[in-house]
Design a protein around this motif. Structure first.
Motif, PDB file in Angstrom:
ATOM      1  N   LYS A  43      82.477  -1.232  10.981  1.00  0.00           N
ATOM      2  CA  LYS A  43      83.364  -0.825  12.075  1.00  0.00           C
ATOM      3  C   LYS A  43      83.238   0.688  12.286  1.00  0.00           C
ATOM      4  N   GLU A  44      83.285   1.106  13.542  1.00  0.00           N
ATOM      5  CA  GLU A  44      83.107   2.522  13.848  1.00  0.00           C
ATOM      6  C   GLU A  44      84.402   3.236  14.227  1.00  0.00           C
ATOM      7  N   ASN A  45      85.210   2.626  15.043  1.00  0.00           N
ATOM      8  CA  ASN A  45      86.415   3.283  15.572  1.00  0.00           C
ATOM      9  C   ASN A  45      87.647   2.787  14.822  1.00  0.00           C
ATOM     10  N   TYR A  97      89.982   5.364  23.166  1.00  0.00           N
ATOM     11  CA  TYR A  97      88.871   4.437  23.001  1.00  0.00           C
ATOM     12  C   TYR A  97      89.244   3.112  23.650  1.00  0.00           C
ATOM     13  N   ASP A  98      88.227   2.359  24.018  1.00  0.00           N
ATOM     14  CA  ASP A  98      88.453   1.022  24.559  1.00  0.00           C
ATOM     15  C   ASP A  98      89.077   0.152  23.466  1.00  0.00           C
ATOM     16  N   SER A 100      89.020  -2.881  22.808  1.00  0.00           N
ATOM     17  CA  SER A 100      88.150  -3.890  22.208  1.00  0.00           C
ATOM     18  C   SER A 100      87.202  -3.291  21.163  1.00  0.00           C
ATOM     19  N   GLU A 101      87.102  -1.975  21.131  1.00  0.00           N
ATOM     20  CA  GLU A 101      86.213  -1.299  20.186  1.00  0.00           C
ATOM     21  C   GLU A 101      86.969  -0.604  19.053  1.00  0.00           C
ATOM     22  N   SER A 103      89.511  -0.697  15.668  1.00  0.00           N
ATOM     23  CA  SER A 103      90.056  -1.453  14.537  1.00  0.00           C
ATOM     24  C   SER A 103      91.208  -0.644  13.962  1.00  0.00           C
TER      25      SER A 103
END
Length: 132
Positions: A43-45, A97-98, A100-101, A103
């Motif tokens: 996961k990035e965000n 951030y969006d 959906s992107e 966590s």
């Protein structure tokens, strides 16, 4: 003799309480490191919902495990803060951030607040979250 027994009882009760609290902290750390680090893989965000003591502790443990977060999230009704522990703090409606992107790791001390936070996340359109 009765006063000595009473004093000993209170001393031992206090010591037992401290030991239990320490054990809970140890269990929390172990659970945290295994469960949440697995959740974060790939996961990035990643954001932590909660910028209090638990949130700070969570950010420190993630950092120690090589996991970078983007910042903290707080409820929209919380006072505006700019940063904590070196990370920016965003109100829920201001996360840049969006959804959906993103966590979210929910790390708040009060159990009574968790239900409201989960409802807020769902209502705001967040689908990826992990409750500590």
């Amino acid at each position: 003799a009765s006063l000595q027994n009473t004093n000993l009882y209170y001393f031992l009760s206090g010591a037992l309480t401290k030991i239990r609290k320490q054990q809970m902290l140890t269990d929390y750390d172990s659970m945290f490191q295994t469960g949440v680090t697995e959740y974060c893989k790939g996961k990035e965000n990643i954001f932590i919902y909660g910028a209090g003591t638990n949130g700070i502790k969570a950010s420190n443990i993630l950092k120690q495990n090589g996991i970078c977060i983007k910042g903290f999230i707080v409820s929209d009704n919380q006072p505006k803060q700019s940063e904590k522990n070196g990370y920016p703090i965003y109100r829920l409606s201001e996360v840049p951030y969006d959804k959906s992107e993103v966590s979210v790791i929910v790390s708040v001390a009060y159990t009574r607040d968790r239900r409201e936070i989960l409802d807020n996340l769902k209502n705001a359109g967040y689908e990826e979250y992990y409750l500590l």
